[in-house]
Motif scaffolding. Structure first.
Motif: not given
Length: 556
Positions: A253-254, A259-264, A477-478
């Motif tokens: 989801f990179e 999504l990158a902000r919320d999870f990484l 990649g995530t």
């Protein structure tokens, strides 16, 4: 080529056409299932086509044939020593234990693997690590002549060499003219496109239908079981039924900023993957109640940006590995100071980029630069330029270190002091500040004429002009997504299997946690769990010991 569904129902549907997805499709078809592959992009292969296609597979028979001593216990000890509590034992055991079965099966397909000699693990000094290599495999050269029109539907660009012929593997990166001409005439390729082409050839030979420009948007449920998928394509919205299961292999989801902000766990920019990796599979899994895991992690990598646009319409990036490892180069942060062992593997750089300053509350080492001198470019080249050739015009330069500091906006005195201190370390061949050169991995992708030894990575910066290239915290990649069983079945939030749903590759919760074991740490698990997903979905999964087991037996 098919861009619309010619068949509305399959035994198994695979979403995504990278190595994990094609491996799943081929494994399911080989087990007797009818299979449809649906790919969001107009080309096949995903990020695999952009990669070197090295697959990290411990305790493999190719290494044993070359006299490498490895074992299941060594592999598990190595991964466990790096786990920091994030690896689920049953997942990593499934990974290691399935490798022999997978490699034996691949021998029956067009994809043939070979050992990349001598490539060390990324943390070779850890328990169970292999300083002399033996765990990194790559696809053999493959001719695209049998693919027909599909040869023009592969992502990436042709690269007609093996890893050992590239600078990363100790080669020059250039083929003799007669060899290059022969490979071009025979449509022979290596690296990522070779892996994808071989798997695609196997799929086509088995009757797998591959559909391009078909984005999966919703999983279809019937009495709690996944029975198909809703897709969007040129012909509008349509549905495809899956009698036995759907395999998610849509990548990470990179490319989705939210999504990158919320999870990484830290910032990324300029992903080095295909822009279609926007978390479609993750969203579909979340909607049906999947349990998530490993969401903060990615396959971290430092990159620089290049001028222009790439084939996917985004700014092209260049993975900076060799240029920060060879002699006569260092990395500095905004303060003009070194902050990391520059020769460490690229995934480990993520931790350095994500260091938070508790006072200023920003990331201490972003932005940062790789700084080097004229000697580096003359001896080793870099950023696409051969040794001794003109330095690319887009690279920042100055005749003095003070002038370079002004160009990149760092304190001149600090940069000069940093370089002076490094030069002393380089002349002694030791780095008391960040231990560069101590690991058996350090220098492997640097000056191979000096490997192993100080000459592989130590060299002063003392002759202008001096150069700097800004590096960005990026990712291949995530590696977070739905949790699965060891047989790739997706788990619900209550720990029960979601019937009919499987996952493999970067869309699943990474089985190695935060660990990047060695070259190919992404594709090794991707192939293994793609194979397991396909076999399990088809109902003919075999255990690592070879005993037949049904999907029902494997719901753990």
């Amino acid at each position: 080529m098919s861009t619309t569904a010619s068949n509305s129902a399959y035994d198994v549907i695979v979403l995504g056409s990278g190595a994990s997805g094609l491996c799943a499709a081929l494994a399911a078809a080989d087990a007797g299932a009818t299979v449809g592959v649906f790919e969001k992009a107009p080309v096949v292969g995903g990020t695999t086509c952009l990669s070197s296609a090295v697959a990290w597979m411990p305790d493999n028979r190719y290494a044993r044939e070359q006299g490498v001593q490895d074992s299941r216990d060594d592999a598990l000890a190595y991964l466990g020593s790096l786990s920091n509590g994030m690896i689920l034992p049953e997942m990593v055991e499934a990974f290691v234990d399935t490798i022999p079965e997978l490699l034996d099966w691949l021998d029956t397909t067009p994809l043939k693997m070979s050992l990349v000699p001598g490539y060390p693990d990324y943390h070779p000094d850890q328990p169970g690590g292999k300083p002399g290599g033996g765990r990194s495999l790559e696809p053999q050269l493959f001719s695209l002549q049998g693919l027909g029109e599909w040869a023009d539907r592969l992502g990436g660009t042709p690269r007609r060499m093996l890893v050992g012929e590239t600078p990363i593997g100790g080669g020059t990166g250039f083929l003799a003219p007669d060899v290059a001409r022969e490979r071009e005439e025979q449509q022979v390729e290596g690296l990522g496109r070779a892996m994808v082409a071989a798997l695609l050839q196997g799929c086509l030979d088995k009757g797998v239908e591959v559909h391009l420009e078909q984005r999966a948007v919703e999983l279809l449920l019937e009495d709690g079981t996944v029975r198909g998928v809703r897709l969007e394509g040129r012909q509008g919205v349509h549905e495809a039924a899956a009698r036995r299961g759907v395999v998610l292999a849509t990548g990470g989801f990179e490319w989705d900023k939210d999504l990158a902000r919320d999870f990484l766990r830290g910032p990324i920019s300029h992903p080095a993957s295909v822009p279609t990796n926007t978390g479609d599979g993750l969203r579909m899994a979340m909607r049906v109640g999947a349990r998530l895991g490993n969401m903060r992690e990615a396959w971290w990598v430092p990159v620089c940006t290049l001028p222009g646009q790439n084939a996917y319409g985004s700014q092209p990036v260049y993975l900076v590995q060799r240029e920060r490892t060879v002699p006569h180069s260092i990395m500095v942060n905004r303060e003009g100071k070194r902050f990391v062992n520059e020769a460490a593997n690229y995934n480990a750089m993520g931790g350095a980029f994500h260091e938070l300053d508790p006072t200023s509350f920003d990331y201490r080492n972003i932005p940062c630069w790789v700084v080097f001198d004229a000697q580096m470019m003359e001896r080793f080249g870099g950023f696409g330029a051969p040794p001794g050739s003109p330095v690319p015009e887009w690279i920042t330069r100055a005749d003095t270190l003070a002038g370079l500091a002004a160009e990149i906006g760092v304190p001149a005195g600090a940069l000069e002091e940093t370089v002076e201190r490094w030069n002393g370390h380089a002349r002694r061949g030791t780095d008391p500040d960040f231990r560069r050169g101590e690991s058996a991995f350090d220098g492997f992708v640097g000056n191979r004429d000096g490997y192993p030894g100080a000459d592989s990575t130590f060299g002063p910066l003392e002759r202008g002009p001096f150069y700097a290239v800004e590096l960005h915290s990026s990712t291949l990649g995530t590696k977070g997504g739905p949790r699965t069983t060891p047989r790739s079945e997706v788990l619900a939030v209550d720990g029960q299997v979601i019937p009919g749903l499987f996952a493999a590759g970067n869309v699943m919760a990474g089985p190695t946690g935060m660990v990047y074991g060695g070259a190919g740490g992404t594709l090794g698990p991707g192939l293994v769990f793609g194979y397991l997903a396909g076999r399990t979905a088809a109902g003919r999964t075999t255990t690592a010991g070879g005993q037949q087991a049904s999907a029902r037996d494997l719901l753990v």
